[in-house]
Motif scaffolding. Structure first.
Motif, short mmCIF file in Angstrom:
data_model
loop_
_atom_site.label_atom_id
_atom_site.label_comp_id
_atom_site.label_asym_id
_atom_site.label_seq_id
_atom_site.Cartn_x
_atom_site.Cartn_y
_atom_site.Cartn_z
N ARG A 126 0.83 -1.21 0.00
CA ARG A 126 0.00 0.00 0.00
C ARG A 126 0.87 1.26 0.00
O ARG A 126 0.62 2.20 -0.75
CB ARG A 126 -0.92 -0.02 1.21
CG ARG A 126 -1.98 1.07 1.23
CD ARG A 126 -2.90 0.90 2.44
NE ARG A 126 -3.63 -0.36 2.36
CZ ARG A 126 -4.81 -0.51 1.79
NH1 ARG A 126 -5.42 0.54 1.24
NH2 ARG A 126 -5.40 -1.67 1.77
N LEU A 127 1.90 1.27 0.85
CA LEU A 127 2.76 2.45 0.95
C LEU A 127 3.57 2.66 -0.33
O LEU A 127 3.73 3.80 -0.79
CB LEU A 127 3.70 2.30 2.15
CG LEU A 127 3.05 2.46 3.53
CD1 LEU A 127 4.03 2.07 4.62
CD2 LEU A 127 2.57 3.90 3.73
N CYS A 128 4.08 1.56 -0.91
CA CYS A 128 4.85 1.68 -2.15
C CYS A 128 3.97 2.17 -3.30
O CYS A 128 4.40 2.99 -4.12
CB CYS A 128 5.48 0.33 -2.51
SG CYS A 128 6.84 -0.15 -1.42
N LEU A 129 2.74 1.65 -3.36
CA LEU A 129 1.82 2.09 -4.40
C LEU A 129 1.49 3.56 -4.25
O LEU A 129 1.46 4.32 -5.24
CB LEU A 129 0.54 1.25 -4.34
CG LEU A 129 -0.41 1.30 -5.54
CD1 LEU A 129 0.30 0.89 -6.81
CD2 LEU A 129 -1.62 0.42 -5.30
N LEU A 130 1.25 4.00 -3.01
CA LEU A 130 0.98 5.42 -2.76
C LEU A 130 2.18 6.27 -3.15
O LEU A 130 2.03 7.31 -3.81
CB LEU A 130 0.64 5.62 -1.28
CG LEU A 130 0.47 7.08 -0.83
CD1 LEU A 130 -0.65 7.76 -1.60
CD2 LEU A 130 0.20 7.13 0.67
N ALA A 131 3.39 5.84 -2.77
CA ALA A 131 4.60 6.60 -3.10
C ALA A 131 4.78 6.70 -4.62
O ALA A 131 5.12 7.78 -5.15
CB ALA A 131 5.83 5.96 -2.46
N ALA A 132 4.56 5.58 -5.33
CA ALA A 132 4.72 5.58 -6.79
C ALA A 132 3.72 6.54 -7.45
O ALA A 132 4.08 7.29 -8.37
CB ALA A 132 4.55 4.17 -7.32
N LEU A 133 2.49 6.54 -6.98
CA LEU A 133 1.47 7.42 -7.56
C LEU A 133 1.76 8.89 -7.23
O LEU A 133 1.51 9.78 -8.06
CB LEU A 133 0.09 7.02 -7.07
CG LEU A 133 -0.48 5.73 -7.67
CD1 LEU A 133 -1.82 5.38 -7.02
CD2 LEU A 133 -0.67 5.87 -9.17
N ALA A 140 -1.48 15.59 -7.18
CA ALA A 140 -2.77 14.91 -6.98
C ALA A 140 -3.48 15.37 -5.72
O ALA A 140 -4.71 15.45 -5.68
CB ALA A 140 -2.56 13.40 -6.93
N LEU A 141 -2.72 15.69 -4.67
CA LEU A 141 -3.32 16.12 -3.40
C LEU A 141 -2.73 17.45 -2.96
O LEU A 141 -1.53 17.67 -3.07
CB LEU A 141 -3.06 15.07 -2.30
CG LEU A 141 -3.73 13.72 -2.42
CD1 LEU A 141 -3.30 12.83 -1.26
CD2 LEU A 141 -5.24 13.85 -2.43
N ALA A 210 -1.89 -5.88 -5.55
CA ALA A 210 -3.19 -5.92 -6.23
C ALA A 210 -4.33 -5.51 -5.31
O ALA A 210 -5.27 -4.84 -5.73
CB ALA A 210 -3.44 -7.31 -6.79
N PHE A 211 -4.26 -5.90 -4.02
CA PHE A 211 -5.36 -5.63 -3.09
C PHE A 211 -5.65 -4.14 -2.95
O PHE A 211 -6.79 -3.70 -3.20
CB PHE A 211 -5.03 -6.27 -1.74
CG PHE A 211 -6.13 -6.14 -0.72
CD1 PHE A 211 -7.30 -6.87 -0.84
CD2 PHE A 211 -6.00 -5.28 0.35
CE1 PHE A 211 -8.32 -6.75 0.10
CE2 PHE A 211 -7.00 -5.15 1.30
CZ PHE A 211 -8.17 -5.89 1.17
N PRO A 212 -4.69 -3.29 -2.57
CA PRO A 212 -5.00 -1.86 -2.48
C PRO A 212 -5.28 -1.22 -3.84
O PRO A 212 -6.07 -0.27 -3.94
CB PRO A 212 -3.76 -1.25 -1.83
CG PRO A 212 -2.67 -2.21 -2.11
CD PRO A 212 -3.31 -3.57 -2.13
N ALA A 213 -4.64 -1.74 -4.90
CA ALA A 213 -4.90 -1.20 -6.24
C ALA A 213 -6.36 -1.42 -6.64
O ALA A 213 -7.00 -0.52 -7.21
CB ALA A 213 -3.96 -1.83 -7.26
N ALA A 233 -6.76 8.69 -11.52
CA ALA A 233 -5.48 8.46 -10.83
C ALA A 233 -5.40 9.28 -9.55
O ALA A 233 -4.87 8.82 -8.53
CB ALA A 233 -4.31 8.81 -11.76
N HIS A 234 -5.93 10.49 -9.57
CA HIS A 234 -5.92 11.33 -8.37
C HIS A 234 -6.86 10.76 -7.31
O HIS A 234 -6.59 10.86 -6.11
CB HIS A 234 -6.32 12.76 -8.73
CG HIS A 234 -5.30 13.46 -9.57
ND1 HIS A 234 -5.29 14.83 -9.75
CD2 HIS A 234 -4.24 12.99 -10.30
CE1 HIS A 234 -4.28 15.16 -10.54
NE2 HIS A 234 -3.64 14.06 -10.89
N MET A 235 -7.97 10.17 -7.74
CA MET A 235 -8.87 9.51 -6.79
C MET A 235 -8.17 8.32 -6.14
O MET A 235 -8.36 8.06 -4.94
CB MET A 235 -10.16 9.07 -7.48
CG MET A 235 -11.14 10.19 -7.74
SD MET A 235 -12.74 9.56 -8.32
CE MET A 235 -12.53 9.71 -10.09
#
Length: 308
Positions: A126-133, A140-141, A210-213, A233-235
């Motif tokens: 989850r953290l890696c996905l957030l960091a990548a986005l 985005a925020l 995949a789960f958080p995505a 993507a921002h959502m």
């Protein structure tokens, strides 16, 4: 023992009724918003929600070396989702999966280690996905709307103080320290065993990402269905940021805290407050309230069949 199992079969439905009555206003408003949504996007959100249970099952299998019964594992993840919304965050799903692993023949120490490995991998994913986005979409925020100016330092100091106190307790209590060291050795051994098998390692980390995505994709689909003027993507960034922020809030399934954090995050991503609120309510209807009754029934059936 039989009487206890009978009570446990009925208890999930009783808890569902209590939670539903307490949140009846939210349910009515959420279903009201769904009436005006674009249904193809809602179907996509439902599909993403169903795939989260598959992703959770794949990750759970990846956390242990022994093969688990696939159908029972998937049913357990569906039931664990219901349990997670009836007990403080993480405890319901953790208890259900811990019981499932022990029934499958894993010793309690290894089952606990597998549960810890799953939680660690899911958190890292989850953290890696957030960091990548955030790197891909740096605007985005509007983070200033999420964290008041001057609040970051106190939050970091508070987190540091908690870690220092926990370390002090472990260092001063010999029995607790010994148990912690023993558990750590078991957990590290389990992690090494899993990562010597490429299929298990791929399942563990693939499912963890995949789960958080899929959860974020579900929110983005609901946003599209209700016309939220925020890029998908921002959502997704807003969802991941909000769920990371409320991870330490001990409410059943995040009820209340998740909704508030998601609304704030979607507003920070540029969405109007009214539409963001409607999106969050509709999203929680799809991901929490609609599966809650069948999930509770599945949980009761698994208890009756002694799967858990």
């Amino acid at each position: 023992m039989r009487r206890i199992r009978q009570i446990l079969c009925v208890l999930p439905l009783v808890l569902v009724a209590v939670v539903a009555v307490r949140h009846r206003a939210v349910l009515a408003e959420g279903f009201g918003h769904l009436e005006h949504a674009k249904w193809p996007w809602l179907v996509a959100a439902v599909g993403a929600t169903c795939l989260t249970w598959v992703a959770a099952a794949v990750t759970r299998q990846g956390a242990v070396v022994e093969p688990l019964p696939k159908r029972r594992l998937l049913a357990t993840q569906f039931a664990a989702g219901a349990a997670n919304h009836l007990l403080p965050t993480g405890l319901g799903a953790g208890a259900v999966n811990l019981r499932f692993l022990t029934v499958c023949g894993l010793p309690l120490a290894r089952s606990s280690a597998a549960l810890a490995l799953y939680l660690l991998a899911e958190s890292i994913g989850r953290l890696c996905l957030l960091a990548a986005l955030l790197i891909a979409f740096p605007g985005a925020l509007r983070l200033g709307t999420l964290v008041p100016e001057g609040a970051v330092a106190p939050l970091l100091l508070g987190a540091g103080a908690v870690l220092v106190v926990a370390a002090g307790v472990l260092a001063s209590v010999r029995r607790l320290r010994g148990a912690a060291c023993s558990f750590l050795r078991t957990a590290l051994g389990e992690a090494r065993s899993v990562h010597t098998r490429p299929a298990r390692a791929f399942a563990l980390w693939g499912g963890s990402f995949a789960f958080p995505a899929l959860q974020a994709a579900g929110l983005a689909a609901v946003g599209q269905a209700l016309g939220l003027p925020v890029p998908p993507a921002h959502m997704a960034v807003a969802y991941l940021a909000a769920t990371v922020a409320v991870a330490l809030v001990p409410t059943p399934g995040g009820l209340g805290s998740v909704e508030a954090a998601l609304v704030v995050a979607l507003v920070a991503a540029g969405g109007p407050v009214a539409v963001a609120t409607a999106v969050v309510l509709a999203y929680r209807i799809i991901t929490v309230w609609v599966p809650l009754v069948p999930g509770a029934l599945t949980l009761g059936a698994l208890v009756r069949l002694k799967v858990i």
